[in-house]
Write a protein that holds these residues in place. Sequence first.
Motif, short mmCIF file in Angstrom:
data_model
loop_
_atom_site.label_atom_id
_atom_site.label_comp_id
_atom_site.label_asym_id
_atom_site.label_seq_id
_atom_site.Cartn_x
_atom_site.Cartn_y
_atom_site.Cartn_z
N ARG A 1 -4.73 -3.36 -28.82
CA ARG A 1 -5.04 -3.15 -29.98
C ARG A 1 -5.78 -1.55 -29.51
O ARG A 1 -5.69 0.13 -30.19
CB ARG A 1 -5.62 -3.03 -31.14
N ALA A 2 -6.36 -1.70 -28.71
CA ALA A 2 -7.92 -0.63 -27.81
C ALA A 2 -7.20 0.81 -27.16
O ALA A 2 -5.81 0.12 -26.72
CB ALA A 2 -8.42 -1.44 -27.24
N GLY A 3 -7.81 1.73 -27.36
CA GLY A 3 -7.35 2.79 -26.56
C GLY A 3 -7.41 3.23 -25.46
O GLY A 3 -8.47 2.32 -25.17
N VAL A 4 -7.00 3.85 -24.86
CA VAL A 4 -7.27 4.30 -23.51
C VAL A 4 -9.12 4.11 -23.38
O VAL A 4 -9.66 3.92 -22.62
CB VAL A 4 -6.92 5.03 -22.82
N ASP A 5 -8.85 5.39 -23.59
CA ASP A 5 -10.54 5.91 -23.78
C ASP A 5 -11.36 5.46 -24.61
O ASP A 5 -12.98 4.81 -23.69
CB ASP A 5 -10.36 7.49 -24.77
N GLU A 6 -11.16 4.22 -25.26
CA GLU A 6 -12.61 3.25 -25.51
C GLU A 6 -12.26 2.32 -24.78
O GLU A 6 -13.78 1.78 -24.51
CB GLU A 6 -11.68 2.91 -26.84
N LEU A 7 -11.58 2.19 -24.14
CA LEU A 7 -11.46 0.74 -22.97
C LEU A 7 -12.24 1.44 -21.72
O LEU A 7 -13.13 0.89 -21.10
CB LEU A 7 -10.06 0.48 -22.37
N VAL A 8 -12.36 2.57 -21.71
CA VAL A 8 -12.60 3.18 -20.10
C VAL A 8 -14.28 3.33 -20.57
O VAL A 8 -15.22 3.11 -19.56
CB VAL A 8 -12.30 4.58 -20.05
#
Length: 412
Positions: free
Chosen positions: A115-122
Motif C-alpha cells: 500500500r505504501a508509495g515509493v516516496d514514503e518508503l524512500v
Amino acid sequence: MTRMLVNAASLVVCPPDTPGVLGEIPDAAMVWDAGIIRWVGRRRDLPSSYRELPAEAVVDAEQSLVIPGLVDCHTHLAFAGWREDEFAQRCRGADYLEIARAGGGILRTVEDTRRAGVDELVLRVLGFLQQMVRLGITTVECKSGYGLDLANELKLLEVYRRAGRRTAVRLVRTLLAAHVVPPEFRTRRSEYLELICGEIIPQAAEQRLASFCDVFVDEGAFTVEEARRVLVTGLRHGLRAKLHADQLSNTGAAQLAAELHAVSADHLEHSGAEARQAMARAGVVAVALPIASLYLRQRPLVARDWIDMGVPLAVATDFNPGSAPSFDLRLAMMLACTLCGMTPAEALQGATIHAARAIGMAEEVGSLEVGKRADFVLLDVPNVNHYLYHLGSDVVRATYVGGRSVYQRSSA
Ligand SMILES: [Zn+2]
C-alpha cells in the motif's frame, strides 16, 4: 584534495587474512585522496611528502580508536508499518510460525508495504540510514521481499536506488522475491515460482535494480529445490546467489549455497558439519544474525564450528520489523560474542571485512588498506574489547565515507 587523519590512539586495519587478527596500528596516521586510501601506518613513518599538508586537510582524531566503516551485509530495510503487537505476543510465548499462520508475520508487512508509495518508503529508508550512520555504518545491503509481485518487488528495489542517490551510505541491492509465497498464490505456488523466474528476475536484472538474488529456505517459505531453480535463474541473469539458510531447521540450504558458489549463506543456526565443510571448500561467507536468535529466543549459531572449519564468518543485523527490529550493528556484534562465542576482534572482522566479502565488496570496503575507500569511524573507546563490552553509551565521535565527514557528534 589529499587529506590526512592524525592523532589516532590506535587504528584498526581489519585485514582479511587471520581470524581474530585486526592489524592494530598505534599512534596511526592515514592519508587519502579522491576518497581512496593512499597511505596508512605509524605517524612517525609518514612519508615526507605528506608532512606539509595544510591545516584544513588534516583531521585530528583526538586520540580516538579508528575502525573501518561498518558494513551491514543483511537487512530488509524498506518496509511499511511495524509489528510490535506480535513482539508482545511472542514475549507471552506465541511462536513465529503460529503468528504467521494466523495472518501475521511477513505477510502483514507485505500488505502494509504494497500500500505504501515509493516516496514514503524512500523517506523512511533515509531516516533509518541517517541513524545507522550515527552508529558508524557506512555500507548496507538491502533486500526486497515485502512486495511479492512484479510491480511491488521492483518498487522496493527502486526505493533503494533512489535512496542510494540521496545518501552517502553505500547501498547494495538484493532481490528477495522468494521471501514467502504471497497469499494470492497460496494454492498455486509453482505459478509464483514461474512469476519470479519468468518475470521478476529478468526485469530486475534488465533494469539493473539488483546485484544479488536471495531465497528464504525454511518451513513456511521455500524448499531447497525451489531455491535452486530461483537462484540458477538469477545466476543466468547475472545476479549472484545469497541464501537465508537453516534458520528454523536443517533443510540442506547451506549445501545448496556451496553447490551454487553463493556469495553468502545467512542464519545457519541449524546447519551441520558437512554443510560447513562444503561452504569452506566453495568459499561461501557465513553470516551470523544473532539479533534474530535473541528476539525469537532460538538457538544461536555456534561461531567456533564455522571459524575452525575455515569459513569466513560475517555478522549482520537482519534488520526487519518481525524477527530483528534493530539496525544496531554494535548490538549484533556484542551478541555474536555472548550468544555465538566470537571474540570481540572476530565480531568486528565479521561486521567489516567479512561482511564486505558477503556482498562482493571486499576489494573496495571493509578494511583500512591502501587502495580501498576511506570509510572509517572515530570511536571514544580505549580498545575493541571495550567497544563491545560496555554497551549503551554513545561512542561514535564521527563517521566518514569516502574521506568525507557524514556525521559528527555534536559534543565531540
Ligand atoms: Zn533476513
